[in-house]
Design a protein around this motif. Structure first.
Motif, short mmCIF file in Angstrom:
data_model
loop_
_atom_site.label_atom_id
_atom_site.label_comp_id
_atom_site.label_asym_id
_atom_site.label_seq_id
_atom_site.Cartn_x
_atom_site.Cartn_y
_atom_site.Cartn_z
N GLU A 120 26.02 -30.94 -21.22
CA GLU A 120 25.95 -30.62 -20.24
C GLU A 120 24.85 -30.67 -18.83
O GLU A 120 25.62 -30.57 -17.42
N VAL A 121 24.70 -31.69 -19.15
CA VAL A 121 23.12 -32.33 -17.51
C VAL A 121 23.95 -33.72 -17.64
O VAL A 121 24.55 -33.91 -16.10
N GLY A 122 24.90 -34.18 -18.99
CA GLY A 122 26.19 -35.17 -17.90
C GLY A 122 27.10 -34.64 -17.41
O GLY A 122 27.53 -35.22 -16.63
N PHE A 123 27.51 -33.10 -17.89
CA PHE A 123 28.31 -33.14 -17.38
C PHE A 123 29.02 -32.56 -16.08
O PHE A 123 29.65 -32.82 -14.51
N ASN A 124 27.30 -31.64 -16.10
CA ASN A 124 27.03 -31.49 -14.16
C ASN A 124 26.64 -32.40 -13.18
O ASN A 124 26.71 -32.21 -12.03
N HIS A 125 26.10 -33.66 -13.76
CA HIS A 125 25.54 -34.47 -12.83
C HIS A 125 25.95 -35.59 -13.14
O HIS A 125 25.87 -37.15 -12.29
N PHE A 126 26.35 -36.46 -14.41
CA PHE A 126 26.20 -38.10 -14.30
C PHE A 126 27.76 -38.50 -15.18
O PHE A 126 27.94 -39.25 -14.40
N PHE A 127 28.85 -37.19 -15.92
CA PHE A 127 29.41 -38.14 -15.86
C PHE A 127 30.68 -38.06 -15.39
O PHE A 127 31.43 -36.78 -14.88
N HIS A 128 31.48 -39.30 -14.50
CA HIS A 128 32.08 -39.46 -13.31
C HIS A 128 33.31 -39.27 -14.19
O HIS A 128 33.49 -40.46 -14.99
N ALA A 129 34.63 -38.71 -13.80
CA ALA A 129 36.20 -38.54 -14.45
C ALA A 129 36.88 -39.93 -13.89
O ALA A 129 37.42 -40.70 -14.11
N LYS A 130 36.29 -40.35 -12.23
CA LYS A 130 37.32 -41.04 -11.35
C LYS A 130 35.58 -42.04 -10.38
O LYS A 130 34.96 -40.42 -10.46
N TYR A 131 36.15 -43.24 -10.23
CA TYR A 131 35.15 -43.14 -8.95
C TYR A 131 36.02 -44.73 -7.93
O TYR A 131 37.33 -44.52 -8.24
N PRO A 132 35.83 -43.89 -6.58
CA PRO A 132 36.25 -44.97 -5.59
C PRO A 132 36.44 -45.59 -6.05
O PRO A 132 35.09 -46.84 -6.19
N SER A 133 37.24 -46.22 -5.12
CA SER A 133 37.12 -48.33 -4.92
C SER A 133 37.69 -48.24 -3.78
O SER A 133 38.68 -47.54 -2.50
N ALA A 134 38.56 -49.34 -3.12
CA ALA A 134 38.97 -50.03 -1.56
C ALA A 134 40.57 -49.53 -1.96
O ALA A 134 41.03 -50.06 -1.09
N ASN A 135 40.63 -50.11 -3.47
CA ASN A 135 42.20 -49.92 -3.42
C ASN A 135 42.58 -48.65 -3.97
O ASN A 135 43.67 -48.08 -4.76
N GLY A 136 41.47 -47.26 -3.59
CA GLY A 136 42.16 -45.67 -4.27
C GLY A 136 41.40 -45.03 -5.22
O GLY A 136 39.93 -45.03 -4.66
N GLU A 137 41.17 -45.68 -6.09
CA GLU A 137 40.25 -44.90 -6.89
C GLU A 137 40.13 -46.25 -8.62
O GLU A 137 41.24 -46.75 -9.31
N GLN A 138 39.49 -45.89 -9.16
CA GLN A 138 39.04 -46.70 -10.72
C GLN A 138 38.74 -45.47 -11.56
O GLN A 138 38.20 -44.36 -11.07
N PRO A 139 39.47 -46.39 -12.84
CA PRO A 139 39.07 -44.63 -13.73
C PRO A 139 37.73 -44.34 -13.97
O PRO A 139 36.77 -45.45 -13.52
N GLY A 140 37.09 -43.49 -14.32
CA GLY A 140 36.04 -43.33 -15.05
C GLY A 140 34.72 -43.49 -16.14
O GLY A 140 34.95 -44.29 -16.48
#
Length: 894
Positions: A120-140
């Motif tokens: 739960e600590v991970g889901f609420n604060h650390f586990f990224h589903a996506k990352y922003p990038s210059a080309n839109g989005e990168q996988p998380g």
């Protein structure tokens, strides 16, 4: 200047030591990493001065991060606690309800109970589903979940609105006509949800390590952007006894994989007993990971212990902890506060006094660190900030946490349902707002979307890029080369003797690597056998991947085909590790979904060290919907001459046939291999089929013929059989050959015609497994459609009116051709290489296993004699002429 030892002994160093400690504390207070660097420098200086200063691989049994270094918890503890409680209830209710109404269906309650806060600590604060990038989005981030904790992951998805009540009710019910939930993480069964199959112990951790390395590989080759994404692997402490779990941890530090975080759920209990009853598993794991160069963070005690540590000025509390073993700690947690006061604190009067202001109930509720969000948050934050290597977090938890009758007890693994009293206690402890009757029925509970707790969890996931786990497959833009691309190998070798390995490695692979559109997507993988497979030219062409480049001048640097390592190298040369190589194959073979790049792995290896060694991983690869080519080099029981019993493979196609998505081919010639490769690229990457290929490669040199002309040859190669060489007159016998043994069948055809005036057709069987699958599909259709016209299996269609017995010979066990016996009946005579291998040349090996041309001829004559076509005496005379040993038990028993 020499030191006067006697004077040194008399010198009081107390004040000087105090000054050093004070100075060190000042450095640590400013930056703890600088403190670590200073300590390392002092150790180095001590060694240079000849002072023994070996570093400890274990540290005292308390938290790595002291309280004064912690940052405040950023989340809403109240709302997070409520969300976690609801997930705990629904996870438990899912398993309990299923076993109440479908006895014995199974499921696990206790693993998630121990893991919930860590997740739960991970889901609420650390586990990224996506990352922003210059080309839109990168996988998380990639998360390898503890497989037995799947009910908790489902329960969270339920609160998020991704599943409804009906889906939860169908946990472990996948054949009821509506969507269910698989027992564990299985992408094959839940292709939009799970990314990684992990429940087979050790596979998750091993794959996580090589996934982290493959991510760096893609970054260093500029195939993906560099991001902050992480690979999180949640591992059970009992799982670390599995060799695969810890066997590759040195790779993490060796290649500086600071994108990798292990979280070991140390609930001190394996499936049905203590992990280390007489020792402390956290100490053991700390030593192993620290010794392998990992950053180790221990999260042992919760915040409610901090006050006790602060008041204990004598260090007795830590001393008492280090006197205890894990078996003690389990008893203290299972038996409650009174027992804890008497048996833990009671050993020293000073410790009893330390807790005299606390009730037994308060002592019983003292938390382990893995259940304390603040401690976990700080550990995760520290792990993310660490650079230069991987991190492992050793989090102490309680198995069955919150299940009053079962927590910390050995029975928790087999606990599938609770009593009515247990359910009521669970509801009360976690404040689940449902009536008593609903509690007894383990009714699922999900607040309205407007509930503050639900809005909070949705907000946190939105901030972090969306839901996890989630599996997405982009629309394919891959265009497979046309068959004309392989025309060089379709026309034969013009009389030159080559092996199928040489044809592939030195020809087709090199050509594909040069191809402008797919070349960069090819991932050659080899476990320390590159030169054996003739890869020198490929190494020179694309280089071996080395994240730090080549720091040395290779001994063969003055040669054209030198050993070349580069940061952007394309070959993954894994060293002597088939399991690690298979993990790289898995990372590359699932990149089309995980990285949205259709990487094409070719894993080349000794076929003997394939399926029988990494069969579980090959099965998990299928579960992962992986794509790619397993190239079984030095294949066959008799073509690998000289090496003997441990290296000669006569069974891999038998094993590969057990994997539903694995297509197995045993090509004799380069044109057959080219046809299969081209179609594999088309099916897997252009058409998007979820399958992978096992293709045998041999080290026997012989002239490669051109692809025969005529209709149906390509189809026959792909479906499993075609007529390679027809008899000059009407055939009385049909000879099946595969791989190099096809040449023996051709030679047998000649012997039969010249010596015994018997005509035989020769058929190349490229895949017994594909032929059998077609037969089974056809048989099923006919069985279930009795009123429709009966269909005919392809192998029967291909044979058509071909008359006479069928003698099938390959370099593999007889059970391979025998698999077609239900459809070929008594016509079939199988020859194969059952039994242990031997060290000798091919001539003697094939005679020993009775798969050489003479043995094929003898089998044909014997069958014809049984059918009355030739006289038995003629056959027996031929056996003598052919030099066969007709007595003895045969190779299968030798």
């Amino acid at each position: 200047m020499p030191t006067n030892v006697d004077e040194a002994v008399k010198t009081d160093m107390t004040a000087e030591v105090a000054e050093w400690i004070e100075a060190f504390d000042e450095v640590v207070a400013q930056d703890w990493e600088q403190g670590a660097a200073l300590l390392s420098a002092l150790r180095t200086r001590a060694r240079e001065a000849g002072v023994s200063a070996t570093g400890d691989v274990t540290t005292p049994y308390h938290n790595t991060i002291p309280k004064h270094d912690e940052v405040p918890y950023p989340g809403d503890r109240s709302l997070e606690r409520r969300v976690e409680a609801l997930i705990r209830w629904n996870a438990m209710a899912m398993v309990h309800k299923q076993n109440k109404y479908d006895a014995g269906i199974g499921g696990h309650i206790s693993t998630y109970s121990s893991l919930a806060t860590l997740l739960e600590v991970g889901f609420n604060h650390f586990f990224h589903a996506k990352y922003p990038s210059a080309n839109g989005e990168q996988p998380g981030d990639f998360i390898y979940f503890q497989g037995h904790a799947s009910p908790g992951v489902y329960a969270r998805a339920y609160l998020e609105g991704r599943f409804d009540d009906a889906r939860l009710k169908n946990f472990r019910h996948e054949l009821r006509g509506e969507p269910g939930l698989s027992s564990y993480p299985h992408p094959w069964l839940m292709q939009d949800f799970w990314q990684f199959p992990t429940v087979s112990m050790g596979i998750g951790p091993l794959n996580a390590i090589y996934q982290a390395r493959f991510m760096k590989y893609l970054e260093n080759r500029n195939l993906i952007e560099k991001t902050d994404r992480k690979i999180w692997a949640f591992v059970g402490d009992g799982e670390t006894d599995e060799v695969d779990t810890l066997g590759a941890i040195s790779l993490g530090s060796r290649e500086h994989l600071d994108n990798l975080i292990f979280v070991v759920n140390c609930n001190l209990q394996r499936l049905d007993g203590p992990v280390r009853g007489n020792k402390r598993i956290i100490d053991e794991l700390e030593g192993m990971f620290r010794g392998a160069g990992w950053n180790v963070i221990k999260v042992i005690w919760g915040s409610d212990w901090d006050e006790l540590f602060e008041r204990d000025h004598q260090g007795l509390l830590l001393k008492r902890m280090e006197e205890c073993v894990d078996g003690d700690f389990q008893a203290y947690k299972a038996k409650g506060g009174t027992y804890l006061r008497q048996h833990f604190f009671g050993k020293y009067p000073e410790l009893l006094k330390l807790v005299e202001d606390k009730t037994d109930e308060e002592l019983g509720k003292l938390h382990r660190g893995g259940h304390d969000p603040a401690k976990i948050y700080n550990a995760y934050k520290r792990a993310l900030e660490h650079k230069g290597g991987p991190t492992v977090i050793l989090a102490k938890t309680v198995k069955g946490y919150g299940i009053a009758a079962a927590q910390a007890r050995n029975a928790t693994h087999s606990e599938k349902k609770l009593t009515d009293e247990g359910l009521a206690a669970f509801v009360q402890r976690f404040d689940i707002p449902i009536p008593e009757a609903a509690a007894k029925d383990a009714t699922f509970y999900r607040p309205e979307p407007s509930d503050p707790a639900i809005q909070y969890m949705q907000s946190r996931r939105s901030t972090l890029g969306g839901y996890l786990p989630a599996r997405e497959v982009p629309k394919s833009t891959f265009v497979a080369p046309k068959i004309e691309f392989f025309k060089e190998w379709m026309g034969g070798s013009k009389g030159r003797a080559v092996s199928t390995t040489t044809a592939f490695v030195g020809g087709m692979l090199r050509a594909m690597l040069k191809e402008p559109t797919i070349g960069k997507l090819i991932v050659p993988i080899v476990p320390d056998e590159g030169r054996t497979f003739g890869m020198e030219s490929v190494i020179s062409q694309v280089g071996i991947y080395a994240p730090e480049g080549q720091k040395y001048t290779p001994h063969d640097s003055d040669m054209l085909l030198k050993y070349r390592e580069e940061k952007s190298g394309q070959i993954l040369e894994e060293g002597i590790t088939e399991a690690g190589s298979m993990a790289s194959f898995t990372a590359a073979g699932t990149a089309y979904t995980n990285y949205k790049i259709p990487m094409v792995p070719f894993y080349m290896y000794y076929s003997m060290f394939g399926f029988q060694r990494i069969g579980d991983m090959a099965w998990a690869f299928a579960d992962s919907r992986g794509k790619g080519f397993l190239m079984g080099g030095t294949a066959g029981r008799t073509t690998m001459l000289g090496e003997g019993l441990q290296h000669q493979d006569g069974h891999s196609p038998v094993i590969s046939g057990t994997i539903p998505t694995c297509l197995t081919y045993d090509p004799a010639y380069a044109f057959e291999m080219a046809v299969v490769l081209q179609d594999g690229l088309r099916r897997m990457y252009e058409a998007g089929e979820d399958c992978y290929y096992y293709i045998t490669m041999y080290n026997e040199d012989y002239a490669m013929p051109a692809m025969p002309e005529g209709e149906g040859i390509r189809e026959g190669i792909l479906r499993g059989i075609y007529k390679f060489k027809a008899a000059e007159k009407t055939a009385q016998v049909q000879l099946f050959g595969s791989g190099p043994i096809l040449n023996e069948a051709v030679r047998a055809q000649q012997i039969l015609a010249e010596k015994y005036n018997i005509a035989a057709d020769v058929w190349s069987v490229t895949s017994y497994n594909e032929l059998r699958r077609d037969c089974l599909d056809t048989e099923r259709f006919n069985r279930l459609h009795p009123s429709e016209k009966e269909k005919t299996p392809y192998v029967v269609q291909a044979l058509g009116k071909a008359a006479g017995p069928i003698v099938a010979a390959s370099d593999y066990m007889k059970s391979l051709p025998d698999s077609l016996s239900p459809w070929l009946g008594s016509r079939l005579v199988s020859l194969g290489t059952d039994g242990f291998g031997r060290s000798d040349n091919r001539e003697h090996l094939r005679r020993h296993f009775e798969v050489d041309a003479e043995s094929i001829v003898a089998a044909a004559l014997s069958k014809l004699a049984r059918e009355g076509v030739v006289k038995p005496k003629v056959a027996e005379k031929a056996f003598a002429e052919l030099g066969l040993n007709t007595e003895g038990s045969g190779a299968a028993h030798a």
